[in-house]
Scaffold this motif. Structure first.
Motif, PDB file in Angstrom:
ATOM      1  N   LEU A  12     -42.039  34.626  17.185  1.00 30.83           N
ATOM      2  CA  LEU A  12     -41.452  33.701  16.221  1.00 30.83           C
ATOM      3  C   LEU A  12     -40.236  33.032  16.842  1.00 30.83           C
ATOM      4  O   LEU A  12     -40.083  31.789  16.761  1.00 30.83           O
ATOM      5  CB  LEU A  12     -41.058  34.470  14.955  1.00 30.83           C
ATOM      6  N   ALA A  13     -39.394  33.818  17.468  1.00 34.63           N
ATOM      7  CA  ALA A  13     -38.191  33.267  18.094  1.00 34.63           C
ATOM      8  C   ALA A  13     -38.576  32.231  19.140  1.00 34.63           C
ATOM      9  O   ALA A  13     -37.965  31.162  19.249  1.00 34.63           O
ATOM     10  CB  ALA A  13     -37.373  34.394  18.724  1.00 34.63           C
ATOM     11  N   ARG A  14     -39.610  32.571  19.916  1.00 36.84           N
ATOM     12  CA  ARG A  14     -40.065  31.646  20.941  1.00 36.84           C
ATOM     13  C   ARG A  14     -40.587  30.356  20.335  1.00 36.84           C
ATOM     14  O   ARG A  14     -40.243  29.251  20.770  1.00 36.84           O
ATOM     15  CB  ARG A  14     -41.189  32.295  21.751  1.00 36.84           C
ATOM     16  N   ALA A  15     -41.408  30.481  19.295  1.00 33.59           N
ATOM     17  CA  ALA A  15     -41.982  29.303  18.651  1.00 33.59           C
ATOM     18  C   ALA A  15     -40.868  28.430  18.097  1.00 33.59           C
ATOM     19  O   ALA A  15     -40.893  27.187  18.223  1.00 33.59           O
ATOM     20  CB  ALA A  15     -42.940  29.734  17.533  1.00 33.59           C
ATOM     21  N   GLU A  16     -39.870  29.062  17.509  1.00 34.52           N
ATOM     22  CA  GLU A  16     -38.749  28.286  16.955  1.00 34.52           C
ATOM     23  C   GLU A  16     -37.990  27.585  18.068  1.00 34.52           C
ATOM     24  O   GLU A  16     -37.555  26.440  17.916  1.00 34.52           O
ATOM     25  CB  GLU A  16     -37.824  29.196  16.151  1.00 34.52           C
ATOM     26  N   ALA A  17     -37.831  28.270  19.226  1.00 36.54           N
ATOM     27  CA  ALA A  17     -37.128  27.659  20.352  1.00 36.54           C
ATOM     28  C   ALA A  17     -37.918  26.457  20.876  1.00 36.54           C
ATOM     29  O   ALA A  17     -37.342  25.399  21.184  1.00 36.54           O
ATOM     30  CB  ALA A  17     -36.931  28.684  21.468  1.00 36.54           C
ATOM     31  N   ILE A  18     -39.234  26.598  20.933  1.00 36.25           N
ATOM     32  CA  ILE A  18     -40.069  25.476  21.396  1.00 36.25           C
ATOM     33  C   ILE A  18     -39.938  24.290  20.430  1.00 36.25           C
ATOM     34  O   ILE A  18     -39.772  23.142  20.832  1.00 36.25           O
ATOM     35  CB  ILE A  18     -41.549  25.913  21.493  1.00 36.25           C
ATOM     36  N   TYR A  19     -39.984  24.610  19.155  1.00 38.21           N
ATOM     37  CA  TYR A  19     -39.878  23.576  18.122  1.00 38.21           C
ATOM     38  C   TYR A  19     -38.529  22.861  18.234  1.00 38.21           C
ATOM     39  O   TYR A  19     -38.463  21.629  18.245  1.00 38.21           O
ATOM     40  CB  TYR A  19     -40.037  24.225  16.754  1.00 38.21           C
ATOM     41  N   ALA A  20     -37.456  23.648  18.370  1.00 36.88           N
ATOM     42  CA  ALA A  20     -36.120  23.056  18.473  1.00 36.88           C
ATOM     43  C   ALA A  20     -36.032  22.201  19.736  1.00 36.88           C
ATOM     44  O   ALA A  20     -35.435  21.117  19.727  1.00 36.88           O
ATOM     45  CB  ALA A  20     -35.068  24.169  18.516  1.00 36.88           C
ATOM     46  N   GLY A  21     -36.669  22.675  20.833  1.00 38.05           N
ATOM     47  CA  GLY A  21     -36.642  21.940  22.089  1.00 38.05           C
ATOM     48  C   GLY A  21     -37.377  20.607  21.978  1.00 38.05           C
ATOM     49  O   GLY A  21     -37.031  19.635  22.667  1.00 38.05           O
ATOM     50  N   SER A  22     -38.379  20.554  21.121  1.00 36.01           N
ATOM     51  CA  SER A  22     -39.173  19.323  21.015  1.00 36.01           C
ATOM     52  C   SER A  22     -38.476  18.245  20.209  1.00 36.01           C
ATOM     53  O   SER A  22     -38.885  17.088  20.196  1.00 36.01           O
ATOM     54  CB  SER A  22     -40.540  19.656  20.404  1.00 36.01           C
ATOM     55  N   LYS A  23     -37.421  18.620  19.461  1.00 37.66           N
ATOM     56  CA  LYS A  23     -36.676  17.618  18.655  1.00 37.66           C
ATOM     57  C   LYS A  23     -35.758  16.831  19.571  1.00 37.66           C
ATOM     58  O   LYS A  23     -34.599  17.175  19.746  1.00 37.66           O
ATOM     59  CB  LYS A  23     -35.846  18.320  17.589  1.00 37.66           C
ATOM     60  N   LYS A  24     -36.312  15.835  20.221  1.00 38.17           N
ATOM     61  CA  LYS A  24     -35.461  15.007  21.088  1.00 38.17           C
ATOM     62  C   LYS A  24     -35.025  13.772  20.329  1.00 38.17           C
ATOM     63  O   LYS A  24     -35.423  13.554  19.171  1.00 38.17           O
ATOM     64  CB  LYS A  24     -36.257  14.632  22.341  1.00 38.17           C
ATOM     65  N   VAL A  25     -34.234  12.904  21.004  1.00 36.90           N
ATOM     66  CA  VAL A  25     -33.739  11.673  20.350  1.00 36.90           C
ATOM     67  C   VAL A  25     -34.901  10.819  19.882  1.00 36.90           C
ATOM     68  O   VAL A  25     -34.930  10.321  18.755  1.00 36.90           O
ATOM     69  CB  VAL A  25     -32.835  10.877  21.324  1.00 36.90           C
ATOM     70  N   GLY A  26     -35.920  10.701  20.740  1.00 33.27           N
ATOM     71  CA  GLY A  26     -37.051   9.835  20.391  1.00 33.27           C
ATOM     72  C   GLY A  26     -37.940  10.433  19.316  1.00 33.27           C
ATOM     73  O   GLY A  26     -38.708   9.715  18.663  1.00 33.27           O
ATOM     74  N   ASN A  27     -37.850  11.721  19.105  1.00 39.07           N
ATOM     75  CA  ASN A  27     -38.765  12.378  18.163  1.00 39.07           C
ATOM     76  C   ASN A  27     -37.980  13.391  17.322  1.00 39.07           C
ATOM     77  O   ASN A  27     -38.057  14.601  17.538  1.00 39.07           O
ATOM     78  CB  ASN A  27     -39.857  13.084  18.975  1.00 39.07           C
ATOM     79  N   PRO A  28     -37.161  12.892  16.352  1.00 39.83           N
ATOM     80  CA  PRO A  28     -36.270  13.808  15.607  1.00 39.83           C
ATOM     81  C   PRO A  28     -37.051  14.845  14.796  1.00 39.83           C
ATOM     82  O   PRO A  28     -36.502  15.887  14.461  1.00 39.83           O
ATOM     83  CB  PRO A  28     -35.490  12.858  14.704  1.00 39.83           C
ATOM     84  N   GLU A  29     -38.294  14.560  14.493  1.00 40.65           N
ATOM     85  CA  GLU A  29     -39.088  15.529  13.728  1.00 40.65           C
ATOM     86  C   GLU A  29     -39.528  16.700  14.601  1.00 40.65           C
ATOM     87  O   GLU A  29     -39.679  17.818  14.133  1.00 40.65           O
ATOM     88  CB  GLU A  29     -40.354  14.848  13.158  1.00 40.65           C
TER      89      GLU A  29
END
Lengths: 726, 726
Positions: free
Chosen positions: B247-264
């Motif tokens: 879960l922690a890993r999945a959340e970290a991946i999700y947080a990492g994917s929120k870049k400027v171009g893709n705030p979602e």
């Protein structure tokens, strides 16, 4: 020896026993002899008959013995004695259980066997046919009948394992029960500390010991007692006591001389020189009185000096509860094992004080040196005896003791002496051997009398087995056999197996003689009785002298245990080869049990109590006998060319595993006290002062308690603050 | 190998070491690598450089290592590590002190000798004249020059005795110092009880244990913790923790994917089937969340069930002072040794929980079975390897793995594989051996990780000596030699002595390679560095993942100690025969000391602390090596037909006596804690609750303390009344 002469010898022995038993019945009823036949009861302040009516029936003592319980024995004579009875019962049960199965099976098999008995394979050197018919020697080589003997060997072993296991469990329970007792026992509150390093930083030894133990046991340390070098004070004390005794005697003589015709009496005199034999003649009472008065200040001065200056590197530490003492004796105190060594305190009466300050490595070295001396004694004892015999020839005697010349010149005396001198030397050696072994054991540095007795008993056992059993069997002393065995050490067992049947008759008569004559003498106490009456008539002047003359000894485990173990080993080793020996063994241990029960309830007073520490010692030797038996049987089946003999190979291995498991499971509790046992409640709060005082050596005691306190300040520490406040 | 090629190989190795050292200097200065080069300091919350300035000087680490003291080592890495340094220092000192006397004497003697070197008596199989000139092989038979070698043998032995004695004393002091420490250490307040008999009279096990210990220790018993069968709860707990991590890993991946171009951001997905590879595709965060919520009640229920129903026959007992715990661990509690067995508690982190409830006799039997397996492994390990090699021929491989056929048909690959397959099997075996031995040691029923490591280390030492040293020397595996030796067991030493000179060159290069390449790799940590960076780049998603990737291991005593002991044994055995090996040994242990000092101060984090219990283990093996050396020398002097060779006979006997005395004097303190040490005062009153809680296994812990108390009522006893009132 043919069958009838064997029976005659047996009958004579039995008759002798019966006569001695009747003599015992008759003598023990005379009140003058009560102190010889009931000293144990008298010492405990009981009526000699203790409820039983004095009868003329020579079997009453048997009824009394059978009616007594283990609890009675413990009450009269302590746990050690009860454990000795467990030993006797176990051995008896092993023989009975073995015999019940073996005898009805093996005897018919050997009687109906058609084997031709070879001369070197008989049990009686070819002269005793009837016994031969009943032994394994008659079975022909590699006959299928040998299966019965092989299975019997297994049966005897299994019976031994089962009963030994039960016995070890039982002894362990008895020991635990005794140690749990709510009575206050001094030794349960104390530990002995040895190898105390020299005190540093200007501390006295007392301060050093006290501060060390107070730090570790702040709440439970009571006080300590430093062991002192008492050699000189003991010498003065003994001189002092000797004069006191002599004074009492002189006064008794003086009082005795005041008869009706001579109301003044005759004041006894003595001479001031050597042993009262030479020198000026003086009035005895005045002389002894003066001597005593002279010694009192000298004794007091020496006591003070000893307590202050002669403190040594050992101490006794007292705790105010049993659990702490038990735990302390098992714990490592210093980081180095060779300093501050702690062990269970023995009872005060059995401490060997001079051994306590001996140092760790000194004890180790002494031990190995003494093992080596014992080894030499066991294997080569014939050499000094031969030397002595050679030296004490008649010619030499004449030269050394010229006044004997006229006697020695008589022909008959010459012949007798010439023939018996070597045997006399041997007999003298055998008589002195137990004392010599006890002396050696004490020289090892062992801290208690009981431990030394156990050590001596072990040494004597090995001597008996090697020289009496193996020696007689192989037919010469072990020494000469050793030369043959040197080449192949395994040969000893083959040799033993080959020679066993030839000595069966010897050991049958040996056992029979031992029980009928030995037990007869033991029961009737003829020799102590005669000695007592001689002493009473000619030597004893005071009540104290008289009491000293009849005070019974203890059971003498150092020779009793190895003696019984030797008989057991012999019976065990012959049990299958010549099963007829089993009934003899049963009678030996059965009669032994009865006679000893009588002696224990009425005569002997134990001189120490170890709560059964002898048992593991006995147990190990029973297992050793069992292994000897199993290996011998293996050898004998080999001699009989029985192809299935290797089926016996697992037996000694099983015995070793059995011994290992028993040792692992039970032994440690016999070395130390388990905490679960030590933590049981006491009937009353222990009076620590009494406990402490019981450990003060006689020669250092004072009459008044106050004086003690002032005086012991030096070597004996004061009550610790914390514990006195608690 | 001639002298120049030997020097070339030595030079190459040294160059390699120097390159690795420079690499270390360069890499360790980069902050990104600090977690690899300074993890010990980072874990202790210190600055990586700890006062020293980061320089480009490749020798700075040597200055730091030399400047550190024993106290620094104990602070950074514990007493065990400090004891390992005592081992290195002692061995180094033995070699230096021996070399300083031996080299200047023996080298001239052998250079000036005029003996003709026989082919089978050279140290280099006749190709390396320069080395031969410096060895004992050149001395002709029964030459008086051999006296110098004989005296050298004595000198090396005396130096070893002296330094070992000093070292044992020192280690004993270090251990005492550490155990006296006023810091509260949980394991000093606890003991482990095993072999608890089944509870009787309707008691629960907890009541049984509590009443037992309360009776013995009314004032000092704190509470008890019954060992439970945690197998099932651990399974659920691990599943639970696994999902939490995912879960922690999945959340970290999700947080990492929120870049400027893709705030979602992109929500990660996973599949519900095996390893997330098959099955329905679901939202990962939701899926793991659901799984965790599902497991929480299951885990709680299992915890309750475990504590209530799965209590076993072992417990941990807590006391409120150190002295009682130390005394308790040394005392017999029950009258039977096989019940209520008490021993020192290991640290919580190193307890092997599953071994605690194993029964006394089970442990004994397991031990013997495993000794037998190890014996077979050491002596016959070539048999299974040969079997595997025979089985994995190319033909068999083709049949089993047909898809490899096209590759295996290529000629070059065929040749290479055909030649190396058996060696590969051997290498694989040697790589897996330490793990296998550790597995075996744990299967013995040993209660702590450290003890298991010691046991494995001992087994590996015997394997190394027998197979590497004796095996290589005699020139084949021991297995085939055994056949020759069978007839006369003493022949092994003569054989060894004859073969020794022939392998001197092999061992010279062996030692040189081991230190230059081995220590170069150890210091530069190239392999852990590469692995860390790969993991960091591709696998680590969270901070926890990252920390797991760089966490350093411990020193790995189970292989490190036998490795060093092997080198010492080799150098010792050659020290007189080919004294040139001594400088190599000095460099090995000197460089080893420096590199390890650096690693210990900066890298390794110990995974347990035993306060130097490894030392007696090391010590025994050093003495064993010494005896091997002495007997080998005796054999070699025999080969040299030196009539005074028997002068060496006392040496092994002296070694045995020396070992015996050391054992007697020092060993017991390494088994248990001396009371004098345990009784020292503490800095603060220990918080017993914290101590107790530290022993609760992770899988049974709760988040809130209150919940704990309610829940542990079953297997963990309450605070005892008496102690809470005291």
């Amino acid at each position: 020896m043919d069958f009838s002469s064997f029976l005659t010898s047996l009958g004579t022995s039995f008759l002798l026993f019966f006569i001695l038993m009747c003599l015992f019945t008759w003598l023990s009823r005379k009140p003058a002899n009560h102190v010889i036949y009931y000293p144990n009861r008298i010492l405990r302040g009981l009526d000699p008959y203790d409820g039983f009516r004095a009868t003329r029936n020579p079997f009453t003592w048997i009824r009394e013995a059978l009616a007594s319980t283990e609890a009675d024995v413990i009450r009269c004579s302590g746990v050690d004695t009860a454990v000795h009875f467990v030993f006797l019962t176990t051995v008896l049960a092993i023989l009975v259980l073995s015999g019940v199965i073996i005898l009805p099976i093996l005897l018919p098999i050997s009687i109906t066997a058609r084997g031709i008995v070879k001369v070197n394979d008989t049990t009686s050197e070819g002269t005793f046919d009837d016994l031969d018919k009943l032994s394994m020697g008659r079975i022909e080589e590699s006959s299928p009948r040998l299966w019965a003997y092989l299975l019997s060997t297994y049966w005897v072993s299994v019976v031994t394992y089962y009963l030994l296991w039960k016995a070890y469990n039982h002894v362990s329970d008895v020991r635990a029960e005794a140690l749990m007792s709510p009575d206050v026992k001094c030794e349960q509150f104390a530990v002995v500390v040895r190898d105390i390093p020299p005190p540093t930083g200007g501390q006295t030894r007392k301060e050093q010991v006290d501060s060390y133990f107070k730090a570790i046991y702040p709440d439970t340390f009571y006080r300590s007692m430093i062991v002192t070098d008492n050699k000189k004070v003991i010498k003065i004390y003994e001189e002092f006591e000797g004069y006191k005794k002599k004074l009492a005697r002189a006064e008794a003589i003086y009082a005795g001389s005041k008869k009706v015709g001579n109301p003044e009496g005759i004041r006894p005199t003595t001479k001031t020189g050597f042993l009262g034999l030479i020198g000026k003649k003086v009035d005895a009472i005045e002389h002894y009185d003066a001597k005593i008065k002279e010694l009192i200040p000298k004794l007091e001065a020496e006591k003070k000096l000893t307590l202050k200056e002669k403190q040594q590197g050992a101490a006794i530490i007292f705790f105010n509860n049993r659990t702490t003492a038990a735990a302390a004796s098992q714990s490592l105190h210093d980081t180095m094992v060779d300093t501050w060594t702690v062990l269970d305190a023995p009872e005060p009466r059995q401490i060997i004080w001079t051994n306590l300050p001996k140092h760790f490595y000194q004890r180790q070295i002494r031990q190995y040196v003494i093992y080596f001396i014992v080894f030499l004694t066991i294997f080569f004892y014939m050499i000094p005896i031969g030397f002595v015999a050679a030296f004490t020839t008649l010619e030499n005697l004449k030269k050394l003791l010229p006044f004997l010349e006229s006697i020695l010149d008589q022909k008959m005396i010459r012949t007798v002496l010439g023939a018996y001198l070597p045997q006399l030397a041997l007999l003298l050696f055998l008589a002195l051997l137990p004392k010599f072994l006890l002396f050696l054991s004490k020289a090892e540095g062992i801290p208690s009398e009981s431990h030394a007795q156990r050590a001596a008993s072990g040494k004597y056992f090995y001597f008996s087995i090697l020289n009496v059993f193996i020696g007689v069997t192989i037919g010469s002393t072990l020494f000469s056999t050793l030369k043959k065995v040197e080449k192949d050490p395994n040969m000893i067992f083959t040799l033993l197996a080959q020679s066993l049947p030839g000595s069966a008759t010897f050991f049958l008569t040996f056992v029979a003689l031992k029980f009928f004559v030995g037990y007869g003498l033991e029961l009737s106490r003829i020799i102590p009785l005669i000695i007592f009456h001689i002493k009473k008539k000619y030597l004893c002047k005071t009540e104290a002298d008289l009491k000293e003359a009849w005070t019974p000894g203890d059971l003498g485990y150092a020779t009793r245990v190895p003696g019984d173990l030797l008989v057991f080993t012999v019976v065990l080793c012959y049990s299958v080869i010549a099963p007829l020996i089993i009934p003899f063994g049963v009678v030996y241990f059965g009669l032994g049990w009865l006679v000893l029960r009588n002696q224990v309830l009425k005569v002997y007073a134990p001189s120490y109590e170890t709560y059964g520490k002898m048992w593991p010692h006995i147990y190990t030797r029973i297992v050793a006998s069992l292994i000897l038996y199993q290996i011998t049987m293996l050898g004998y089946f080999g001699v009989k060319k029985f192809v299935y003999a290797p089926i016996l190979i697992p037996l000694p291995i099983i015995s070793l595993i059995f011994a290992f498991i028993c040792d692992k499971k039970f032994y440690r509790f016999f070395q130390t006290t388990a905490l679960e046992v030590a933590c049981r409640g006491l009937k009353e709060t222990p009076n620590m002062e009494v406990i402490f005082r019981s450990y003060v050596p006689l020669c250092l005691r004072s009459d008044s308690e106050k004086a003690d306190e002032d005086q012991f300040e030096d070597a004996l520490s004061h009550v610790s603050r914390s514990s006195s406040m608690a």
